[in-house]
Design an enzyme around this catalytic site. Structure first.
Site, mmCIF file in Angstrom:
data_model
loop_
_atom_site.group_PDB
_atom_site.id
_atom_site.type_symbol
_atom_site.label_atom_id
_atom_site.label_comp_id
_atom_site.label_asym_id
_atom_site.label_seq_id
_atom_site.Cartn_x
_atom_site.Cartn_y
_atom_site.Cartn_z
ATOM 1 N N HIS A 1 0.847 -1.192 0.000
ATOM 2 C CA HIS A 1 0.000 0.000 0.000
ATOM 3 C C HIS A 1 0.883 1.242 0.000
ATOM 4 O O HIS A 1 1.997 1.214 0.532
ATOM 5 C CB HIS A 1 -0.905 0.007 1.235
ATOM 6 C CG HIS A 1 -2.016 -0.993 1.161
ATOM 7 N ND1 HIS A 1 -2.422 -1.558 -0.017
ATOM 8 C CD2 HIS A 1 -2.805 -1.531 2.119
ATOM 9 C CE1 HIS A 1 -3.411 -2.386 0.214
ATOM 10 N NE2 HIS A 1 -3.661 -2.399 1.505
ATOM 11 N N LYS B 1 -12.894 4.955 8.736
ATOM 12 C CA LYS B 1 -13.223 6.179 8.001
ATOM 13 C C LYS B 1 -14.735 6.403 7.942
ATOM 14 O O LYS B 1 -15.214 7.531 7.971
ATOM 15 C CB LYS B 1 -12.646 6.119 6.587
ATOM 16 C CG LYS B 1 -12.856 7.407 5.789
ATOM 17 C CD LYS B 1 -12.039 7.397 4.515
ATOM 18 C CE LYS B 1 -12.570 6.433 3.506
ATOM 19 N NZ LYS B 1 -13.831 6.908 2.895
#
Length: 922
Positions: free
Chosen positions: A174, A582
């Site tokens: 990532h 999130k």
């Protein structure tokens, strides 16, 4: 950063000559105080050498500017408003070229301090191990094993868990590693030099030589570009990740296994009872979700690159054993089975046999390992060069393991059990752990792309002419399944086979994978899917809420049950820590994840299926990072059960695996916590008692978080103004695009990274204060006392609240207010006031629950590190804010010339520098 005078506080003891004339080969400040505090000594040494390099490379004016900024920041941290204002005024007068040099100075300092802290951690671990014979450290394997020795039932349970133990770190690429590979390699060179300074046997001339080389390396570091000019390709990421395998992981695992075996009472004279329980996985080159640059060809090349590295490692070990097992045994006295094996070797590899017979005529073990090394070389050629079978090669790792079995039996018969269960056992463990493929190549793709691909197939469309998603052709989707078949054919079942389905929302998403595997099969046979392990990935709040029912529906499907029967009734499910945070905020997401695991365990038990929960954790607190042992011990009953699988992402790989001592401790912590969680398990009655409390807290926390982030239509513009989110995509951190537009669609990594840069760390704590306040208001009689009792008794809540405390400690509102000043839109002042109020509310109420006045009392080394860095991070933050303000003003005026480009470059450098200082991106 680089000090001008000696100070009494060791956390900033980096005494550097204040004038060019004072620069000399032996820095000042290496005195008795430094000897008592080796970290302070090394910080001072590296800071001094950097100061000399700055003067030498950039002149005394830059050095003095850096010093003024540093001193103003330090005094400002002590509450001096005039010094804080002086810092801002000084920054306002700096032109972009000067600012770039200052940013480089602070960034280089952080890189060096990170190195010094790593060395100190290694030093502390070594000292701890030397003292551990009588009293093992509480997080050591020996300490965990001791917990169970007095209880026969737990001891029996421990033996059963060890026999099937499996720890699976999965390396991912990532975009969370801000440093270039060139910098990583340079820092490893510096680390080796600093390590040598600890050697008490150094002569004065050797000491001087090392310091000279340190200065030379720091000079090169100063002149090395900190930013990538182009984004890395997926195969670049593969090669970067494999640096840690070559230098650390390959040789580390036998030491880990032996530590556990000795803790269990093993002996060097007996066969170890501990299996090779670590299996690496990798998404590097296989994760195509959101990255059209990862293709079937990429995945195949990635695994062949991995194979090249691991086969070189195996070959090197065999060659070393060929040299060390120099036992002289006449031919007539050689073990019969060993003699027969050598005869077969000679028939298959006559050229090698002639060489070995000439070199080692009466040393059968040396000849045996010489043949093994040659077979491994031939096997490597066949696996990595995509050629056909090479004569004299190994068909699979099992063949090599069988040969090592024979050698161990022969060594024991020859009276050499220490060699059999020593170096040869280490080699066997390495082959069992890594096979010929190193790490299983896992393929990840979004469920929506699978659905689109199937819809196109069912419509009878030509795969070569159809896009399943923008940039992703249907033909490529099918080819990703075909490459799994090819890799399994070359590397065996351990090489590939898992398909992770991102954003799984129904049982049909898992069945789609099996249908695509059959459609992609060259024979088009139904059993083509039998080689696939489907791994649903639950990420959103709705998916986590329904994870148990979705798995229950999937396991009830007759076709899927038949598939699982072929796969040994084994099911893996992955949980995403990033997107859930999130969407719902820190506390609510943690509870959703905990509850989902319990539901998944219950569903698997109803269908008599072995379940492994795969934790998609990142490095930041808002993405499941932090102390892994606390998180493991806080998992619900049955969710660990001898198996732990988790992602190791971005800069976390470097932090945990660059140094062998740190890597070993990390893996021992994972292993010990897994054993303890599996043998002891949580208290079901306590979980039942705690559930109403945590439910109420999670609901209130989610309400507060959603009100700020999602219910306010102006929040997206505020977020873009108060953080450098728009600039993050330009950093070229990884091959995968780093951001999408809009808060709702924004990937979780840049979301967390942006808040970290602004020093708010919002994803790691926001909403917790409101939850505690509402709980106390609704339960005025001892409401928070009830939470405090649960904190002390319930490992899950302890882990969550300890990590919130860490996130708060990493935040810095003095710096954050400067970023907040960039947000000048309607309502922005109120939005920032809400964040500040929640920060203070959370800080005060959390301290009451934890029963601590100062933060991080249980983690003094982290607290010290944060204190050491805070003034320099403030100075760097001022430069970043000034750069952002200038860049945005230039863009508002429509300017895109050299000045705007210089400001853009400055901001990117500052972002990279702050990431180095915080040792975190996302």
């Amino acid at each position: 950063m680089v000090a001008g005078r000696r100070r009494s506080q060791p956390r900033v003891a980096v005494n550097v000559p204040a004038r060019h004339a004072a620069v000399r080969a032996e820095p000042r400040g290496i005195g008795s105080a430094g000897a008592r505090d080796p970290l302070a000594r090394e910080v001072r040494l590296l800071g001094a050498l950097l100061g000399q390099v700055i003067v030498e490379q950039a002149g005394s004016e830059l050095f003095e500017l850096v010093e003024r900024l540093r001193r103003s920041a330090i005094q400002g941290r002590r509450g001096s408003a005039p010094d804080r204002e002086a810092l801002r005024s000084e920054v306002a007068r700096i032109d972009p070229e000067q600012a770039e040099a200052v940013v480089r100075a602070f960034t280089t300092y952080f890189l060096l301090i990170n190195l010094a802290e790593e060395r100190h951690r290694v030093r502390v671990l070594a000292r701890r191990e030397r003292r551990s014979a009588s009293r093992p450290p509480p997080d050591s394997l020996a300490a965990h094993i001791r917990r169970f020795r007095g209880d026969p039932s737990r001891a029996a349970r421990l033996a059963e868990v060890v026999s099937r133990l499996r720890i699976s770190p999965v390396l991912t690429a990532h975009p969370t590693e801000a440093r270039r590979r060139t910098l990583l390699v340079a820092l490893r060179r510096l680390a080796r030099l600093v390590e040598r300074l600890d050697d008490p046997r150094l002569t004065p001339s050797e000491d001087r030589e090392i310091r000279q080389r340190l200065r030379e390396e720091i000079g090169l570091l100063w002149r090395t570009a900190a930013l990538r000019t182009v984004a890395p390709t997926p195969l670049d990421e593969v090669r970067t990740t494999l640096v840690y395998f070559d230098e650390t992981i390959y040789s580390l695992l036998p030491r880990l296994y032996r530590s556990l075996d000795l803790a269990l009472g093993g002996s060097p004279l007996e066969r170890p009872t501990v299996p090779a329980f670590v299996r690496l996985g990798s998404w590097v080159g296989g994760d195509r979700d959101g990255n059209p640059g990862v293709t079937a060809s990429t995945t195949e090349q990635a695994l062949r690159i991995q194979a090249d590295h691991v086969m070189h490692g195996h070959e090197a070990v065999a060659s070393r054993l060929m040299q060390t097992l120099s036992v002289t045994i006449p031919a007539e006295a050689t073990n019969r089975q060993l003699r027969q094996r050598l005869a077969r070797d000679a028939d298959e590899l006559p050229d090698t046999a002639r060489t070995l017979e000439r070199r080692f005529p009466d040393e059968p073990y040396r000849r045996r390992f010489g043949f093994i090394a040659e077979r491994l070389r031939r096997t490597r050629n066949g696996l990595t060069q995509s050629r056909g079978p090479v004569g004299g090669h190994y068909a699979d790792p099992a063949q090599l393991i069988a040969e090592l079995d024979e050698i161990q039996a022969a060594l024991v018969a020859d009276g050499l059990p220490r060699s059999a269960w020593g170096d040869v056992q280490d080699f066997r463990w390495q082959v069992e752990s890594f096979g010929f493929h190193l790490a299983e190549m896992e393929v990840r793709q979004h469920s929506a792309i699978h659905r689109a691909a199937l819809a196109a197939l069912e419509a009878g469309r030509d795969p070569r002419e159809v896009e399943a998603a923008p940039g992703v052709g249907l033909a490529e989707v099918l080819e990703s399944f075909r490459v799994i078949e090819r890799l399994r054919s070359s590397f065996g079942a351990g090489g590939a086979g898992r398909v992770i389905v991102s954003f799984t929302s129904s049982a049909a998403d898992a069945m789609d994978v099996l249908r695509l595997a059959r459609a992609a099969s060259s024979a088009g046979e139904a059993d083509a899917s039998d080689a696939i392990d489907v791994v649903p990935l639950f990420e959103s709040a709705d998916a986590l809420e329904n994870a148990g029912p979705i798995l229950d529906e999937l396991l009830s499907d007759p076709a899927y049950r038949k598939h699982l029967d072929v796969r040994g009734r084994y099911q893996e499910v992955m949980l995403g820590y990033s997107d859930s945070n999130k969407e719902s905020g820190f506390l609510a997401a943690n509870w959703q994840l905990h509850r989902a695991q319990a539901d998944l365990v219950a569903a698997a038990r109803r269908h008599d299926v072995e379940l492994t929960v795969f934790h998609g954790r990142g490095g930041a607190i808002g993405r499941g990072g932090g102390w892994p042992e606390r998180a493991i011990l806080g998992q619900p009953e049955g969710s660990v059960d001898g198996r732990l699988k988790l992602t190791e992402q971005g800069e976390v790989i470097a932090a945990r695996y660059a140094d062998p001592t740190i890597a070993r401790q990390h893996l021992e912590i994972l292993t010990g916590a897994t054993l303890r969680a599996s043998v002891e398990g949580p208290d079901p009655e306590l979980e039942a008692e705690a559930r109403p409390v945590i439910e109420e807290l999670a609901e209130a926390s989610r309400d507060a978080y959603r009100a700020l982030v999602f219910d306010d239509p102006g929040f997206g513009a505020f977020f873009a103004a108060v953080t450098p989110i728009d600039e993050l995509s330009e950093l070229r951190l990884g091959s995968r695009p780093a951001a999408r537009p809009g808060v709702g669609a924004l990937r979780a990594i840049p979301w967390v990274f942006a808040w970290s840069q602004a020093r708010v760390e919002l994803p790691g704590w926001y909403g917790l204060g409101s939850a505690l306040e509402r709980f106390e208001r609704r339960h005025p009689l001892r409401g928070l006392d009830r939470v405090a009792v649960l904190y002390r008794r319930w490992p899950f809540l302890a882990s969550v609240l300890d990590h919130a405390e860490l996130a708060l400690a990493r935040s810095d509102l003095e710096v954050a207010r400067r970023f907040a000043s960039l947000a000048t839109g309607p309502g922005d002042a109120g939005r920032w006031a809400t964040i500040e109020a929640e920060h203070e509310r959370t800080r005060l109420l959390l301290a009451r629950v934890l029963g601590r006045v100062g933060s991080l009392e249980t983690a003094p080394e982290i607290a010290r590190s944060l204190r050491l860095r805070s003034p320099y991070l403030e100075a760097l933050g001022e430069l970043e804010v000034a750069g952002l303000a200038g860049l945005r003003a230039a863009r508002a005026r429509g300017e895109n010339g050299p000045q705007a480009a210089a400001l853009q470059h400055l901001v990117r450098l500052a972002v990279s520098g702050v990431a180095a200082g915080l040792q975190s991106t996302g």
